[in-house]
Write a protein that holds these residues in place. Structure first.
Motif, PDB file in Angstrom:
ATOM      1  N   LEU A 168     -36.256   8.215  -3.497  1.00  0.00           N
ATOM      2  CA  LEU A 168     -36.173   6.720  -4.449  1.00  0.00           C
ATOM      3  C   LEU A 168     -34.607   6.794  -3.887  1.00  0.00           C
ATOM      4  N   CYS A 169     -33.333   6.940  -3.298  1.00  0.00           N
ATOM      5  CA  CYS A 169     -32.351   6.767  -2.193  1.00  0.00           C
ATOM      6  C   CYS A 169     -32.283   5.596  -1.447  1.00  0.00           C
ATOM      7  N   ALA A 170     -34.556   6.145  -0.588  1.00  0.00           N
ATOM      8  CA  ALA A 170     -34.139   5.231   0.541  1.00  0.00           C
ATOM      9  C   ALA A 170     -34.697   3.747  -0.287  1.00  0.00           C
ATOM     10  N   TYR A 171     -35.819   3.661  -1.368  1.00  0.00           N
ATOM     11  CA  TYR A 171     -36.298   3.002  -1.567  1.00  0.00           C
ATOM     12  C   TYR A 171     -35.165   1.883  -2.639  1.00  0.00           C
ATOM     13  N   LEU A 172     -33.833   2.913  -2.837  1.00  0.00           N
ATOM     14  CA  LEU A 172     -33.243   2.241  -3.783  1.00  0.00           C
ATOM     15  C   LEU A 172     -32.219   1.480  -2.559  1.00  0.00           C
ATOM     16  N   PHE A 173     -31.942   1.638  -1.536  1.00  0.00           N
ATOM     17  CA  PHE A 173     -31.084   1.649  -0.028  1.00  0.00           C
ATOM     18  C   PHE A 173     -32.085   0.013   0.058  1.00  0.00           C
ATOM     19  N   GLU A 174     -32.780   0.357   0.173  1.00  0.00           N
ATOM     20  CA  GLU A 174     -34.095  -0.920   0.858  1.00  0.00           C
ATOM     21  C   GLU A 174     -33.867  -2.248  -0.266  1.00  0.00           C
ATOM     22  N   LEU A 175     -34.247  -2.179  -1.786  1.00  0.00           N
ATOM     23  CA  LEU A 175     -34.257  -2.857  -2.524  1.00  0.00           C
ATOM     24  C   LEU A 175     -32.288  -3.403  -2.391  1.00  0.00           C
ATOM     25  N   ALA A 176     -31.204  -2.830  -2.013  1.00  0.00           N
ATOM     26  CA  ALA A 176     -30.013  -3.370  -2.016  1.00  0.00           C
ATOM     27  C   ALA A 176     -29.985  -4.421  -0.829  1.00  0.00           C
ATOM     28  N   GLY A 177     -30.441  -3.787   0.689  1.00  0.00           N
ATOM     29  CA  GLY A 177     -31.188  -4.400   1.352  1.00  0.00           C
ATOM     30  C   GLY A 177     -31.358  -5.977   0.912  1.00  0.00           C
ATOM     31  N   CYS A 178     -32.836  -5.738   0.310  1.00  0.00           N
ATOM     32  CA  CYS A 178     -33.149  -6.923   0.265  1.00  0.00           C
ATOM     33  C   CYS A 178     -32.950  -7.255  -0.855  1.00  0.00           C
ATOM     34  N   PHE A 179     -32.083  -7.655  -1.579  1.00  0.00           N
ATOM     35  CA  PHE A 179     -31.127  -8.064  -2.486  1.00  0.00           C
ATOM     36  C   PHE A 179     -30.323  -9.142  -1.847  1.00  0.00           C
ATOM     37  N   MET A 180     -29.501  -8.524  -0.574  1.00  0.00           N
ATOM     38  CA  MET A 180     -28.100  -8.857  -0.093  1.00  0.00           C
ATOM     39  C   MET A 180     -29.077 -10.070   0.798  1.00  0.00           C
ATOM     40  N   LYS A 181     -30.312  -9.871   1.485  1.00  0.00           N
ATOM     41  CA  LYS A 181     -30.664 -10.915   2.280  1.00  0.00           C
ATOM     42  C   LYS A 181     -30.947 -12.340   1.116  1.00  0.00           C
ATOM     43  N   PHE A 182     -31.546 -11.387   0.397  1.00  0.00           N
ATOM     44  CA  PHE A 182     -31.644 -12.280  -1.184  1.00  0.00           C
ATOM     45  C   PHE A 182     -30.936 -13.820  -1.500  1.00  0.00           C
ATOM     46  N   TYR A 183     -29.302 -12.892  -1.426  1.00  0.00           N
ATOM     47  CA  TYR A 183     -28.501 -13.445  -2.097  1.00  0.00           C
ATOM     48  C   TYR A 183     -27.868 -14.679  -1.427  1.00  0.00           C
ATOM     49  N   GLU A 184     -28.186 -13.963   0.256  1.00  0.00           N
ATOM     50  CA  GLU A 184     -27.547 -14.867   1.538  1.00  0.00           C
ATOM     51  C   GLU A 184     -28.618 -16.391   1.560  1.00  0.00           C
ATOM     52  N   PHE A 185     -29.752 -15.949   1.451  1.00  0.00           N
ATOM     53  CA  PHE A 185     -30.531 -17.379   1.249  1.00  0.00           C
ATOM     54  C   PHE A 185     -31.103 -17.400  -0.065  1.00  0.00           C
ATOM     55  N   CYS A 186     -30.793 -17.800  -1.035  1.00  0.00           N
ATOM     56  CA  CYS A 186     -31.335 -18.377  -2.250  1.00  0.00           C
ATOM     57  C   CYS A 186     -29.713 -17.934  -2.847  1.00  0.00           C
ATOM     58  N   PRO A 187     -29.447 -19.667  -2.803  1.00  0.00           N
ATOM     59  CA  PRO A 187     -27.623 -19.546  -3.588  1.00  0.00           C
ATOM     60  C   PRO A 187     -28.660 -19.131  -5.277  1.00  0.00           C
ATOM     61  N   VAL A 188     -27.723 -18.621  -6.049  1.00  0.00           N
ATOM     62  CA  VAL A 188     -28.069 -18.132  -7.082  1.00  0.00           C
ATOM     63  C   VAL A 188     -26.882 -19.754  -8.028  1.00  0.00           C
ATOM     64  N   ASN A 189     -25.692 -19.414  -8.006  1.00  0.00           N
ATOM     65  CA  ASN A 189     -24.256 -20.270  -8.427  1.00  0.00           C
ATOM     66  C   ASN A 189     -24.210 -21.310  -7.907  1.00  0.00           C
ATOM     67  N   LYS A 190     -24.881 -21.921  -6.333  1.00  0.00           N
ATOM     68  CA  LYS A 190     -24.356 -23.288  -5.904  1.00  0.00           C
ATOM     69  C   LYS A 190     -24.646 -24.284  -7.308  1.00  0.00           C
ATOM     70  N   VAL A 191     -23.942 -25.210  -6.540  1.00  0.00           N
ATOM     71  CA  VAL A 191     -23.917 -26.770  -7.723  1.00  0.00           C
ATOM     72  C   VAL A 191     -25.548 -27.484  -7.712  1.00  0.00           C
ATOM     73  N   ASP A 192     -25.819 -27.392  -6.544  1.00  0.00           N
ATOM     74  CA  ASP A 192     -27.211 -28.676  -6.582  1.00  0.00           C
ATOM     75  C   ASP A 192     -28.555 -26.934  -6.571  1.00  0.00           C
ATOM     76  N   VAL A 193     -28.075 -26.471  -7.185  1.00  0.00           N
ATOM     77  CA  VAL A 193     -29.789 -25.286  -7.573  1.00  0.00           C
ATOM     78  C   VAL A 193     -29.814 -25.869  -8.505  1.00  0.00           C
ATOM     79  N   PRO A 194     -31.795 -26.285  -8.263  1.00  0.00           N
ATOM     80  CA  PRO A 194     -31.769 -26.769 -10.099  1.00  0.00           C
ATOM     81  C   PRO A 194     -32.149 -25.519 -10.810  1.00  0.00           C
ATOM     82  N   ALA A 195     -32.330 -26.138 -12.203  1.00  0.00           N
ATOM     83  CA  ALA A 195     -32.157 -25.329 -13.648  1.00  0.00           C
ATOM     84  C   ALA A 195     -33.426 -24.422 -13.424  1.00  0.00           C
ATOM     85  N   ASP A 196     -34.537 -24.487 -13.214  1.00  0.00           N
ATOM     86  CA  ASP A 196     -35.606 -24.099 -12.949  1.00  0.00           C
ATOM     87  C   ASP A 196     -35.646 -22.771 -11.998  1.00  0.00           C
TER      88      ASP A 196
END
Ligand code: ARG
Length: 580
Positions: free
Chosen positions: A521-549
């Motif tokens: 489970l530790c290894a899984y969660l560590f990978e999950l956190a890694g995937c999230f960090m990468k997602f957050y880097e490439f897929c903005p959430v809060n930027k103004v030009d991100v469409p609502a959907d």
């Protein structure tokens, strides 16, 4: 049903439809590399061999009988007959939407609720808990919590060492101390290790004392009231300290879970008598011995396991025989997991061989030794104080707290005092526990302050920090997680990687339950956190030009990530904080 089980059922059915014998395992696994898809089935080759068929041809037949139009957009045959499955983003999105609405993040309870006895911690009376007990405590509790999350009934059995001949000298020593200071139990027994050492010293050097001690052993075993009262004092003062440590560590072991060696004492004469009646135990030179063909002594003869000594005394093994029987007969165990140092493997195997031969526990109830290696110091030698003594658990936890305090003062010095104290405690205890839990328990591991308190790598601070990062996205977005709606759309690679990880949470939880290995489970969660960090880097959430959907879709992935991290860390007993 998680993806693994879903695919396993589908492909198993297709295998049979393609001519395989019933119950041929589809052997579905998560694929190790993206080019092999998300999942692969390895079940074709062994069946083809059995049927004398070309495996790739059989694989094709399986695919012809496999309807995965809903879930997969590509199915490929690779190599000698592997079947690779590529999941459809739309199907994943729909599943994940369901998980977002589910406070268990898609983890279903086990289909059959089992009673599982977990033998854990098991410190010894009038001694400090040492590092092996720390490992057993922390790993055993993490697995227990995971099993409970899956809906099983867990009985934590704290098999403390509270019986044996050493109590004669301990009682005699206590008697002496009490003569000088009637209040000694409250004042001086803070240092149990010292108490034990002193009584041993006295026993080895003073024949009068030793005689008195031996007399107390006989009296204690005979049920003498005064001896029992003294014995009970020692048990109580030890367990009071240990229960404090459990509380500090956030492990769920209470006074009710104490089922020490003494508890089985009264059952031992009948056990030996019964084994004698079954022709299993035989008299040998006054002692009662069970000869086991499975084990040979150095002359190649069956090994004799003594179950009762010539003087009538019973042994550690006899107790474990009675104990296994009790766990089946009285506690109704379907599985018994023993978190005990690897060095006791032979002891357990012998006890259980006898248990099975005597018919005390039926074969369908598993007795599992979940062994662990040693905790080592930086020098790769067993973890000890500089002077070579046992490291007291309490002082180890004090040091963790001191180090976490320094760390948090540096990082978040301006936090309100109460919140700061909470964060410090979570980091301190979390680090000690996580550094143990994140390693495969079967090997030795090096206990290293700097690594375990680092914000980088597979550590508690990193995992806790990752969780706060996700939470801060919501604070920034100003949205209420509970009220999130709308669809999830999986477009970018980083979104897809995060999505598939999120879908695999229950597979990791089930892995821990099956193997009793929290590092899965530790290894899984560590990978999950890694995937999230990468997602957050490439897929903005809060930027103004991100469409609502797109924003709502991404916020949902964030929400599920946060919940999965929190639930997952909770399964192994690691606390999360909202801010740090
Ligand atoms: N008290 C023992 C020790 O410190 C561990 C007991 C483990 N459990 C058992 N059922 N034998 O080594």
């Amino acid at each position: 049903m998680n993806v693994l089980k879903f695919l396993d059922q589908k492909i198993s059915a297709a295998l049979v439809a393609a001519g395989a014998p019933a119950d041929s395992p589809a052997m579905v696994r998560q694929s190790a590399r993206v080019q092999f898809g998300d999942y692969q089935s390895n079940g074709v080759m062994p069946v083809a061999k059995k049927l004398g068929m070309n495996p790739r041809e059989l694989a094709q037949k399986v695919i012809d009988n496999l309807d995965l139009t809903e879930a997969a957009d590509k199915i490929e045959i690779a190599g000698p007959g592997f079947i690779n499955i590529f999941l459809k983003p739309e199907w994943m999105a729909e599943k994940l939407s369901g998980y977002v609405q589910d406070d268990r993040a898609g983890v279903e309870e086990a289909a059959t609720r089992q009673t599982i006895v977990v033998d854990l911690s098991a410190p010894n009376v009038a001694k400090e808990m040492h590092v092996a007990h720390l490992r057993s405590t922390v790993i055993g509790d993490a697995v227990s919590k995971t099993l409970e999350f899956l809906g099983h009934k867990v009985v934590r059995a704290n098999h403390i060492g509270d019986w044996g001949t050493q109590f004669g000298m301990l009682i005699a020593h206590l008697e002496d101390l009490q003569k000088d200071n009637p209040d000694v139990m409250n004042s001086e027994l803070g240092d149990l290790e010292n108490f034990y050492r002193e009584s041993k010293k006295h026993y080895d050097s003073d024949e009068e004392f030793a005689k008195r001690a031996r007399n107390y052993v006989v009296k204690l075993q005979g049920g003498d009231e005064w001896c029992l009262t003294q014995w009970k004092k020692l048990v109580d003062v030890t367990m009071e300290q240990n229960l404090n440590t459990y509380k500090r560590l956030g492990v769920n072991i209470t006074a009710r879970d104490t089922m020490g060696e003494s508890m089985y004492n009264d059952m031992l004469p009948a056990i030996v008598e019964d084994m004698k009646g079954k022709g299993l135990a035989v008299e040998d030179d006054g002692a009662m011995v069970v000869y086991l063909d499975e084990y040979k002594n150095k002359d190649g003869d069956p090994m004799g396991v003594i179950v009762q000594k010539r003087d009538g005394g019973f042994l550690y093994t006899t107790t474990d025989i009675a104990c296994a029987r009790y766990r089946y007969e009285n506690l109704g165990a379907d599985r018994v997991l023993y978190y005990i140092d690897a060095r006791q493997a032979q002891h357990l195997q012998q006890a259980w061989t006898i248990v099975r031969k005597a018919g005390y526990v039926p074969e369908h109830v598993t007795l599992e030794h979940h062994a662990f290696g040693m905790m080592l110091g930086k020098d790769n030698k067993p973890f000890k104080t500089r002077a070579g003594g046992v490291v007291k658990l309490a002082s180890l936890l004090d040091e963790a707290t001191a180090r976490a305090t320094r760390l948090i003062e540096e990082k978040s010095g301006d936090m309100p005092a109460e919140q700061k104290a909470e964060v410090i405690n979570a980091i301190a205890m979390g680090s000690v526990k996580y550094s143990d839990l994140s390693k495969n328990r079967t090997s030795d591991y090096v206990f290293e302050w700097d690594n375990m308190l680092s914000f980088e790598g597979n550590t508690a601070p990193y995992m806790m920090y990752a969780y706060t990062r996700v939470q801060s996205i919501f604070r920034k977005a100003g949205v209420d997680v509970a009220a999130l709606g709308g669809d999830i759309a999986i477009k970018e690679d980083a979104e897809r990687e995060l999505a598939i990880k999120l879908m695999q949470f229950s597979e990791a939880v089930e892995g821990v339950a099956r193997e009793g290995m929290p590092h899965i489970l530790c290894a899984y969660l560590f990978e999950l956190a890694g995937c999230f960090m990468k997602f957050y880097e490439f897929c903005p959430v809060n930027k103004v030009d991100v469409p609502a959907d797109v924003k709502t879709s991404r916020l949902q992935l964030c929400a599920l990530t946060a919940r999965t991290l929190k639930l997952g860390l909770g399964c192994i007993g690691i606390e999360t904080v909202e801010q740090m």
